[in-house]
Scaffold this active site. Structure first.
Site, PDB file in Angstrom:
ATOM      1  N   GLU A 136      -2.481  -9.056   3.303  1.00 56.84           N
ATOM      2  CA  GLU A 136      -2.730  -9.635   4.713  1.00 56.84           C
ATOM      3  C   GLU A 136      -4.144  -9.355   5.049  1.00 56.84           C
ATOM      4  O   GLU A 136      -4.617  -9.727   6.167  1.00 56.84           O
ATOM      5  CB  GLU A 136      -1.776  -8.574   5.834  1.00 56.84           C
ATOM      6  CG  GLU A 136      -2.368  -7.238   5.987  1.00 56.84           C
ATOM      7  CD  GLU A 136      -2.059  -6.094   4.921  1.00 56.84           C
ATOM      8  OE1 GLU A 136      -1.458  -6.726   3.821  1.00 56.84           O
ATOM      9  OE2 GLU A 136      -2.256  -4.826   5.275  1.00 56.84           O
ATOM     10  N   HIS A 164      -3.939  -5.170  -0.173  1.00 55.32           N
ATOM     11  CA  HIS A 164      -3.491  -5.448   1.229  1.00 55.32           C
ATOM     12  C   HIS A 164      -3.298  -7.157   0.996  1.00 55.32           C
ATOM     13  O   HIS A 164      -4.501  -7.549   1.483  1.00 55.32           O
ATOM     14  CB  HIS A 164      -4.154  -5.163   2.101  1.00 55.32           C
ATOM     15  CG  HIS A 164      -4.265  -3.557   2.581  1.00 55.32           C
ATOM     16  ND1 HIS A 164      -3.017  -3.177   3.050  1.00 55.32           N
ATOM     17  CD2 HIS A 164      -4.626  -2.513   2.011  1.00 55.32           C
ATOM     18  CE1 HIS A 164      -3.044  -1.881   3.374  1.00 55.32           C
ATOM     19  NE2 HIS A 164      -3.915  -1.512   2.596  1.00 55.32           N
ATOM     20  N   CYS A 215       0.798  -1.289   0.094  1.00 53.02           N
ATOM     21  CA  CYS A 215       0.120  -0.047  -0.141  1.00 53.02           C
ATOM     22  C   CYS A 215       0.883   1.217   0.064  1.00 53.02           C
ATOM     23  O   CYS A 215       1.487   1.544  -0.905  1.00 53.02           O
ATOM     24  CB  CYS A 215      -1.046   0.022   1.150  1.00 53.02           C
ATOM     25  SG  CYS A 215      -2.200   1.230   0.933  1.00 53.02           S
TER      26      CYS A 215
END
Lengths: 208, 271
Positions: A187, A185, A79
């Site tokens: 994650e 993202h 990001c």
């Protein structure tokens, strides 16, 4: 062991847990010495570009990042950690970035809702060995989670690994030598996100 | 293409899910972490935790819930309820929340929204609006009590309520949403108090009135009872996402059923 740089910009905990989930040993730090001594570095981050660069410089992290990248160690940006690698951002003004890649960071146009929040499809740009390994077992056009208002425009289009459509086709992954960076993202992208991190680990860390 | 999001909401009191969750394979219906894990598996696009704990003594409890959730559910988390200042926001973001929603504190001190979006980025800051339809006759009756209010003087209006829907503010929801956008918030979580819990469908007029005036996305909430309701909110209501709580908790509908239905009707969802 992989090092996650903590420069006070956002959601470090989630990044750390996702990396641990795919088998990394993770060290979270902002120490120059620990960063340059590590086998690989992750630069996460959400928030304002200007504040991020200020924190990075204050903590001497910029020098650590240059050294790690120059030595060819694996570097992962997520990001804001992708955007910071570029020359310049136009987020609320004009700010110098790390300038590892030539190019700029610009805002989406008013013709779409801003921020770009949610799950969008990631389209593989070209089938280099590296990109194929990174996206192994992840179908083209899979959904990943985005939350941002600005995107990168690399001068060198060869580094664009994937694009995503919102307002226009923007760069959602950059791959160059030892550097991989995502606008989305992983994650936070459930199974495909974790798979991507696992592939990343297999590409760069299996031989270490 | 950007997908429309289906978002389950969990009401949490002192670290426990209040309404409970009727999943077949859940061990502890009150454990928010377990509920989050299951919604994650079912393909929820995001989770909203709403901390309804009245006392601030338990604020750390919510931070712990977020932390533990972020260890098992690798998906977007929005947390709201009792967020009063920048350090509340920072603690939640650090614990693994992607976004924090502000409601009462924004009305009490709008500058908090400005400061928070400058510090953490607009994309982190959600303003939650609880809105109630405001009829002309109510207005006349209450005119004495709210003389200071010039917002709500004509036409179809919705009034902003705070303190979990207990306190009217006299503020018009449409202009409030616009102001919050100008102050830098990145999304509006809009709950229709008239529809909440009724299963009669989202308040489409309200949702559209808010969404049309903004250049940030809107999450519609309150009133979902049937598949069509989701479709209406995402099409005529112009919402970007739809939120529901009890419908999912009591297994009246699953997220995947709704997504399949929406996909058939031509709405882009993540299947």
């Amino acid at each position: 062991m992989i090092t996650v740089i903590d420069y006070k910009m956002g959601n470090i905990h989630s990044v750390q847990k996702a990396l641990e989930y795919v088998g990394f040993q993770v060290k979270v730090t902002n120490s120059y010495q620990e960063i340059v001594n590590s086998k690989g570095v992750v630069l996460p981050g959400v928030g304002a570009f200007r504040d991020a660069m200020r924190n990075i410089k204050e903590l001497n992290i910029d020098k650590a990042i240059y050294k790690v990248i120059e030595e060819g160690k694996p570097f992962l940006g997520i990001c804001l950690g992708l955007q910071l690698l570029f020359s310049k951002s136009y987020e609320e003004g004009e700010y110098q970035g790390l300038d590892i890649f030539k190019g700029k960071v610009v805002k989406f146009s008013k013709s779409v809702l801003i921020p770009h929040i949610g799950w969008n499809t990631v389209v593989i740009n070209h089938q280099s060995d590296r990109i194929v390994s990174l996206f192994k077992d992840i179908p083209d056009n899979s959904f990943f989670y985005f939350v941002h208002s600005y995107f990168v425009k690399p001068d060198n289009e060869n580094i664009i690994a994937t694009t995503t459509n919102y307002d226009l086709n923007f760069t959602s992954t950059v791959v160059k030598d030892n550097i991989v960076a995502f606008q989305f993202h992983p994650e936070k992208s459930q199974d495909f996100g974790l798979k991507l991190l696992e592939n990343y680990k297999n590409m760069f860390f299996n031989s270490l | 293409m950007l997908a429309k999001r289906i978002i389950p909401c969990l009401d949490v009191d002192k670290g426990r899910v209040v309404k409970g969750i009727n999943f077949v394979n859940i061990r502890d219906a009150g454990d928010p972490v377990e509920a989050a894990f299951l919604y994650n598996k079912e393909g929820a696009d995001e989770l909203v935790f709403l901390d309804i704990t009245a006392s601030s003594d338990y604020r750390e409890t919510m931070v712990e819930v977020v932390k533990k959730t972020a260890e098992v559910a690798f998906m977007p988390l929005t947390v709201g309820g009792g967020v009063r200042n920048l350090s509340d926001i920072e603690r939640l973001l650090k614990a693994g929340a992607d976004r924090v929603s502000i409601n009462t504190a924004a009305v009490n001190r709008a500058k908090l929204v400005k400061d928070a979006s400058l510090r953490f980025g607009s994309q982190c800051i959600v303003v939650a609006i609880d809105a109630k339809r405001h009829k002309a006759e109510d207005r006349d009756q209450k005119a004495g009590a709210r003389k200071q209010n010039t917002d709500l003087d004509s036409g179809e209006r919705w009034e902003v309520y705070i303190h979990g829907g207990r306190t009217p503010t006299g503020i018009d929801a449409v202009s409030w949403a616009k102001k919050m956008e100008d102050y830098g918030c990145g999304e509006i979580l809009l709950t229709s108090m008239d529809r909440d819990g009724t299963k009669e469908g989202y308040d489409i007029e309200l949702t559209r009135a808010i969404a049309e005036g903004l250049n940030i996305p809107v999450i519609a909430s309150g009133g979902a009872g049937r598949m069509e309701h989701f479709y209406e909110a995402l099409t005529s209501g112009k919402a970007n996402s739809v939120l529901a709580a009890s419908l999912f908790h009591f297994r009246e509908m699953t997220i995947i059923e709704i997504k399949k239905y929406l996909s058939k009707k031509g709405v882009i969802v993540r299947l």
